[in-house]
Write a protein that holds these residues in place. Structure first.
Motif, PDB file in Angstrom:
ATOM      1  N   SER A  33       5.426  25.963 -10.174  1.00 41.26           N
ATOM      2  CA  SER A  33       6.919  25.559  -9.856  1.00 41.26           C
ATOM      3  C   SER A  33       7.043  24.760  -8.388  1.00 41.26           C
ATOM      4  O   SER A  33       6.134  24.882  -7.732  1.00 41.26           O
ATOM      5  N   ARG A  34       7.802  23.774  -8.998  1.00 37.95           N
ATOM      6  CA  ARG A  34       7.629  22.412  -7.395  1.00 37.95           C
ATOM      7  C   ARG A  34       7.647  23.073  -6.170  1.00 37.95           C
ATOM      8  O   ARG A  34       7.512  23.340  -5.347  1.00 37.95           O
ATOM      9  N   ALA A  35       8.906  24.398  -6.027  1.00 43.61           N
ATOM     10  CA  ALA A  35       8.891  25.471  -4.897  1.00 43.61           C
ATOM     11  C   ALA A  35       7.766  25.561  -4.482  1.00 43.61           C
ATOM     12  O   ALA A  35       7.284  25.724  -2.928  1.00 43.61           O
ATOM     13  N   ASP A  36       7.254  26.311  -5.465  1.00 41.73           N
ATOM     14  CA  ASP A  36       5.811  27.271  -5.344  1.00 41.73           C
ATOM     15  C   ASP A  36       4.549  26.212  -4.370  1.00 41.73           C
ATOM     16  O   ASP A  36       3.700  26.257  -3.732  1.00 41.73           O
ATOM     17  N   SER A  37       5.008  24.985  -5.774  1.00 40.08           N
ATOM     18  CA  SER A  37       3.521  23.955  -5.017  1.00 40.08           C
ATOM     19  C   SER A  37       4.017  23.509  -3.488  1.00 40.08           C
ATOM     20  O   SER A  37       2.518  22.991  -3.099  1.00 40.08           O
ATOM     21  N   LEU A  38       5.026  23.358  -3.108  1.00 40.54           N
ATOM     22  CA  LEU A  38       5.251  22.846  -2.669  1.00 40.54           C
ATOM     23  C   LEU A  38       5.513  23.794  -0.629  1.00 40.54           C
ATOM     24  O   LEU A  38       4.496  23.527   0.773  1.00 40.54           O
ATOM     25  N   THR A  39       5.214  24.830  -1.492  1.00 37.27           N
ATOM     26  CA  THR A  39       4.820  26.347  -0.481  1.00 37.27           C
ATOM     27  C   THR A  39       3.323  26.061  -0.300  1.00 37.27           C
ATOM     28  O   THR A  39       3.127  26.424   1.010  1.00 37.27           O
ATOM     29  N   MET A  40       2.770  25.894  -1.269  1.00 34.09           N
ATOM     30  CA  MET A  40       1.477  25.654  -1.591  1.00 34.09           C
ATOM     31  C   MET A  40       0.620  25.017  -0.083  1.00 34.09           C
ATOM     32  O   MET A  40      -0.232  24.798  -0.113  1.00 34.09           O
TER      33      MET A  40
ATOM     34  N   MET B  52       0.756  -1.159  -0.088  1.00 36.40           N
ATOM     35  CA  MET B  52       0.039  -0.594  -0.133  1.00 36.40           C
ATOM     36  C   MET B  52       1.343   1.004  -0.207  1.00 36.40           C
ATOM     37  O   MET B  52       1.401   1.194   1.504  1.00 36.40           O
ATOM     38  N   ASN B  53       0.327   2.342  -0.572  1.00 29.74           N
ATOM     39  CA  ASN B  53       1.320   2.803  -1.178  1.00 29.74           C
ATOM     40  C   ASN B  53       0.746   4.358   0.006  1.00 29.74           C
ATOM     41  O   ASN B  53       0.020   4.222   0.717  1.00 29.74           O
ATOM     42  N   THR B  54       1.417   5.338   0.588  1.00 27.64           N
ATOM     43  CA  THR B  54       1.323   6.258   1.188  1.00 27.64           C
ATOM     44  C   THR B  54       1.515   8.183   0.605  1.00 27.64           C
ATOM     45  O   THR B  54       2.435   7.975  -0.239  1.00 27.64           O
ATOM     46  N   LEU B  55       0.666   8.939   0.252  1.00 30.74           N
ATOM     47  CA  LEU B  55       0.774   9.484  -0.639  1.00 30.74           C
ATOM     48  C   LEU B  55       1.735  10.900   0.990  1.00 30.74           C
ATOM     49  O   LEU B  55       1.227  11.367   2.275  1.00 30.74           O
ATOM     50  N   THR B  56       2.397  11.457   0.327  1.00 29.30           N
ATOM     51  CA  THR B  56       2.618  12.833   0.891  1.00 29.30           C
ATOM     52  C   THR B  56       2.953  14.129   1.234  1.00 29.30           C
ATOM     53  O   THR B  56       2.365  14.063  -0.452  1.00 29.30           O
ATOM     54  N   ARG B  57       3.278  14.507   1.661  1.00 24.17           N
ATOM     55  CA  ARG B  57       3.344  15.707   0.496  1.00 24.17           C
ATOM     56  C   ARG B  57       3.870  16.558  -0.283  1.00 24.17           C
ATOM     57  O   ARG B  57       3.544  17.265  -1.208  1.00 24.17           O
ATOM     58  N   ALA B  58       4.939  15.440  -0.555  1.00 18.49           N
ATOM     59  CA  ALA B  58       5.625  15.796  -1.755  1.00 18.49           C
ATOM     60  C   ALA B  58       5.177  15.593  -3.216  1.00 18.49           C
ATOM     61  O   ALA B  58       4.738  16.121  -4.284  1.00 18.49           O
ATOM     62  N   ASP B  59       4.233  14.336  -3.421  1.00 22.80           N
ATOM     63  CA  ASP B  59       3.305  13.672  -3.797  1.00 22.80           C
ATOM     64  C   ASP B  59       1.802  14.799  -4.125  1.00 22.80           C
ATOM     65  O   ASP B  59       1.881  14.907  -5.215  1.00 22.80           O
ATOM     66  N   LEU B  60       1.601  15.583  -2.770  1.00 22.78           N
ATOM     67  CA  LEU B  60       0.704  16.858  -2.698  1.00 22.78           C
ATOM     68  C   LEU B  60       1.816  17.825  -4.129  1.00 22.78           C
ATOM     69  O   LEU B  60       0.316  18.034  -5.166  1.00 22.78           O
TER      70      LEU B  60
ATOM     71  N   GLU C 167       3.521  17.713  -5.854  1.00 20.92           N
ATOM     72  CA  GLU C 167       4.225  17.513  -7.709  1.00 20.92           C
ATOM     73  C   GLU C 167       2.417  17.590  -8.072  1.00 20.92           C
ATOM     74  O   GLU C 167       2.303  17.721  -9.723  1.00 20.92           O
ATOM     75  N   ALA C 168       1.283  17.052  -7.630  1.00 18.92           N
ATOM     76  CA  ALA C 168       0.441  16.885  -8.259  1.00 18.92           C
ATOM     77  C   ALA C 168       0.048  18.072  -8.914  1.00 18.92           C
ATOM     78  O   ALA C 168      -0.783  18.891  -9.780  1.00 18.92           O
ATOM     79  N   ILE C 169       0.231  19.279  -7.535  1.00 18.75           N
ATOM     80  CA  ILE C 169      -0.586  20.820  -7.873  1.00 18.75           C
ATOM     81  C   ILE C 169       0.803  21.668  -9.603  1.00 18.75           C
ATOM     82  O   ILE C 169       0.252  21.896 -10.109  1.00 18.75           O
ATOM     83  N   ASN C 170       1.740  20.477  -8.970  1.00 20.86           N
ATOM     84  CA  ASN C 170       3.050  20.864  -9.839  1.00 20.86           C
ATOM     85  C   ASN C 170       2.844  20.326 -11.894  1.00 20.86           C
ATOM     86  O   ASN C 170       2.233  21.661 -13.007  1.00 20.86           O
ATOM     87  N   HIS C 171       1.457  19.393 -11.448  1.00 25.76           N
ATOM     88  CA  HIS C 171       1.293  19.100 -12.964  1.00 25.76           C
ATOM     89  C   HIS C 171       0.161  19.793 -13.247  1.00 25.76           C
ATOM     90  O   HIS C 171      -0.620  20.250 -14.484  1.00 25.76           O
ATOM     91  N   LYS C 172      -0.816  20.250 -12.230  1.00 23.70           N
ATOM     92  CA  LYS C 172      -2.547  20.278 -12.378  1.00 23.70           C
ATOM     93  C   LYS C 172      -2.549  22.317 -13.146  1.00 23.70           C
ATOM     94  O   LYS C 172      -3.221  22.139 -13.610  1.00 23.70           O
ATOM     95  N   LEU C 173      -0.957  22.813 -12.046  1.00 23.32           N
ATOM     96  CA  LEU C 173      -1.541  24.043 -12.569  1.00 23.32           C
ATOM     97  C   LEU C 173      -0.743  25.003 -12.960  1.00 23.32           C
ATOM     98  O   LEU C 173      -0.217  25.769 -12.825  1.00 23.32           O
ATOM     99  N   GLY C 174       0.246  23.870 -13.282  1.00 23.38           N
ATOM    100  CA  GLY C 174       1.534  24.573 -13.730  1.00 23.38           C
ATOM    101  C   GLY C 174       2.880  25.944 -13.024  1.00 23.38           C
ATOM    102  O   GLY C 174       3.389  25.938 -13.254  1.00 23.38           O
TER     103      GLY C 174
END
Length: 95
Positions: free
Chosen positions: A20-27, A1-9, A11-18
């Motif tokens: 940056s990775r840094a801005d996505s992680l900050t969000m 079973m996988n675990t959803l992490t902050r980094a995964d979230l 990354e999803a924001i990065n792909h869906k909204l475009g």
């Protein structure tokens, strides 16, 4: 079973909204900080369509050690619970 992490979230924001990775992680961090701060201040947190984080105050009670049977007092405390929305329950169950 996988675990959803902050980094995964992030990354999803990065792909869906475009963003940056840094801005996505900050969000992601900002959202989690806001939720944590509200709970620390004693507020319940409701995320529509997802669920509600509820704080409950439990009073002092008597517990029992299951191995020895000795009664021990359990101190009063505040606990955090999560109640999923019907929409989330339906999605998880595949309805």
């Amino acid at each position: 079973m996988n675990t959803l992490t902050r980094a995964d979230l992030a990354e999803a924001i990065n792909h869906k909204l475009g963003l940056s990775r840094a801005d996505s992680l900050t969000m992601v961090e900002s959202i989690l900080d806001n939720i944590s701060d509200a709970l620390a201040e004693g507020e319940n947190v409701k995320i529509s369509g997802f669920g509600t984080f509820l704080l409950r105050d439990k009073s002092e009670r008597v517990g029992r050690n299951p191995k020895t049977g000795v009664e021990v007092p359990i101190t009063p405390r505040r606990v955090l619970t999560f109640r999923a929305s019907q929409m989330l329950k339906d999605r998880v169950s595949g309805d």
